[in-house]
Design an enzyme around this catalytic site. Structure first.
Site, PDB file in Angstrom:
ATOM      1  CG  LEU A  88      -1.880  -1.342   1.294  1.00 36.73           C
ATOM      2  CD1 LEU A  88      -2.814  -1.037   2.460  1.00 36.73           C
ATOM      3  CD2 LEU A  88      -2.583  -1.655   0.112  1.00 36.73           C
ATOM      4  CG  HIS A  92      -3.090   1.321  -2.028  1.00 36.76           C
ATOM      5  ND1 HIS A  92      -1.750   1.204  -2.431  1.00 36.76           N
ATOM      6  CD2 HIS A  92      -3.652   0.624  -3.140  1.00 36.76           C
ATOM      7  CE1 HIS A  92      -1.527   0.406  -3.443  1.00 36.76           C
ATOM      8  NE2 HIS A  92      -2.645  -0.148  -3.913  1.00 36.76           N
ATOM      9  CD  GLN A 116      -5.626  -8.497 -10.852  1.00 33.47           C
ATOM     10  OE1 GLN A 116      -6.559  -8.780 -10.157  1.00 33.47           O
ATOM     11  NE2 GLN A 116      -5.188  -7.463 -10.928  1.00 33.47           N
ATOM     12  CB  VAL A 232      -2.304   9.793  -5.117  1.00 37.73           C
ATOM     13  CG1 VAL A 232      -1.273  10.488  -4.296  1.00 37.73           C
ATOM     14  CG2 VAL A 232      -3.545   9.765  -4.707  1.00 37.73           C
ATOM     15  CB  SER A 241       2.414   2.236  -9.367  1.00 39.95           C
ATOM     16  OG  SER A 241       2.536   0.638  -9.644  1.00 39.95           O
ATOM     17  CB  SER A 242       2.402  -1.691  -5.793  1.00 39.72           C
ATOM     18  OG  SER A 242       1.373  -1.397  -5.072  1.00 39.72           O
ATOM     19  NE  ARG A 243       2.893  -4.633 -11.927  1.00 39.38           N
ATOM     20  CZ  ARG A 243       1.730  -5.095 -11.809  1.00 39.38           C
ATOM     21  NH1 ARG A 243       0.814  -4.032 -11.852  1.00 39.38           N
ATOM     22  NH2 ARG A 243       0.970  -6.321 -12.005  1.00 39.38           N
TER      23      ARG A 243
END
Ligand code: AMP
Length: 364
Positions: A88, A92, A116, A232, A241-243
């Protein structure tokens, strides 16, 4: 007031579980630490009521039976759900805050959905940091975190029946990631059923996903309201992004061309679609290390390229590979005289007004 999410509650719920629940009762039975995890999970609730005060630890449910028991403890009032894959960040947290402001109870789901991810995608190396995630959930006043494993969500293995995203799921991200949106919609549908949320919250960052979830809710009559929140960004414009954790320092510099291209495109919005596309492309062509998959200006609901005569709201979206990392970003724009970047599409604006009948969040 803290209390252990005691195994008695889980066991009792498991006994009264429906047939769907029995699958994960079985899974908790076979997983030695599952009951322990449940019992060591802390809860903000008491047997008599659940507090949603910011700073109190959320209840944690790992099985369907635990979710059902925890959900029952929430009591009356509106329930909002924020679905995540974990790792997160502030994007998030913003969604959680939006839900927190609207709802009596907030549920966060953390689930890395194998359905996915394609066979050559990053499922195995996707960042996992549950402790930090739970800290953020605590800080943001989340009431309940649902933290299932794949066998809880898919007790029979890969589901034979899935939600089909249809033609809108085959373009843009769907073209690059075949089957991705069927996997997304299938898990979103399941999590909506399991959490019984009244409203669910998604980021504009994943514009095509947001559109498809809206369509699923409408086309399949899900009794849930879909609410979006703007993307954001980091101070320099990079969409959170988590990535982003995969990016080396130089990759990160390269990645900035995506948001720069979007800003340049939006700044040309007054001049029409080809000016937007030209301005955006001019930025990415100067960055050969970003391998652009698509950079498009499309209609916000059909995802078709907007023609040159088009005036109105459009989605400027980009995807590309930077080093080993695939990144996406987008910006809603208003094309035509006086046009420019929009925070969100007008369809999405003002959607989070709570219905007059809903109970105000505690302390609000
Ligand atoms: P994920 O964990 O990446 O699947 O994202 C979970 C939810 O957070 C989705 O609704 C995303 O669209 C949303 N989200 C992710 N990144 C951002 C961001 N930078 N700004 C706003 N929402 C985001």
């Amino acid at each position: 007031m803290t209390e252990t999410f005691d195994t008695t509650v889980s066991a009792t719920s498991a006994t009264s579980a429906t047939s769907a629940d029995s699958a994960d009762s079985a899974s908790s039975a076979t997983s030695a630490d599952s009951a322990d995890s449940a019992s060591s999970a802390t809860s903000a609730s008491s047997a008599t009521g659940v507090s949603s005060d910011v700073g109190k630890r959320p209840m944690i449910a790992r099985t369907r039976a635990e979710l059902k028991a925890a959900r029952a403890r929430l009591g009356d009032g509106s329930v909002g759900v924020v679905m995540t894959m974990g790792a997160l960040h502030e994007g998030h947290a913003t969604l959680i805050r939006r839900a927190r402001a609207n709802e009596r109870h907030v549920i966060v789901t953390i689930f890395l959905n194998p359905l996915q991810f394609g066979p050559r995608e990053d499922l195995s190396r996707y960042p996992r940091m549950v402790d930090a995630d739970l800290e953020i959930c605590t800080r943001e006043g989340v009431d309940l975190v649902f933290l299932p494993t794949p066998d809880v969500i898919y007790p029979d293995g890969d589901p034979g029946v899935r939600v089909s995203a249809g033609p809108l799921g085959n373009v843009l991200e769907g073209q690059a990631r075949p089957g991705h949106f069927d996997g997304v919609l299938t898990v979103v549908g399941k999590l909506l059923h399991l959490t019984g949320a009244d409203r669910s919250y998604y980021g504009q960052k994943d514009a095509q996903q947001l559109l498809l979830i809206r369509r699923m809710a409408r086309d399949l009559d899900f009794p849930v309201k879909v609410i979006s929140a703007p993307t954001v960004r980091e101070a320099d414009g990079l969409a959170m992004s988590s990535r982003n954790m995969y990016l080396s320092e130089s990759d990160r510099d390269t990645a900035l061309c995506l948001s720069r291209a979007l800003r340049a495109g939006a700044a040309a919005a007054a001049e029409g679609p080809s000016a937007v596309r030209r301005a955006a492309r001019a930025v990415v062509v100067r960055e050969p290390l970003a391998l652009i998959d698509y950079l498009v200006l499309v209609h916000p609901t059909t995802l078709e390229d907007v023609p040159e005569w088009y005036r109105g709201e459009a989605l400027l979206a980009v995807a590309g590979r930077v080093g080993p990392t695939r990144l996406i970003d987008n910006i809603p724009v208003n094309v035509g005289p006086g046009g420019g970047a929009l925070e969100v599409f007008s369809e999405d604006a003002g959607q989070d007004q709570p219905p007059a009948s809903s109970v105000s969040p505690a302390g609000a």
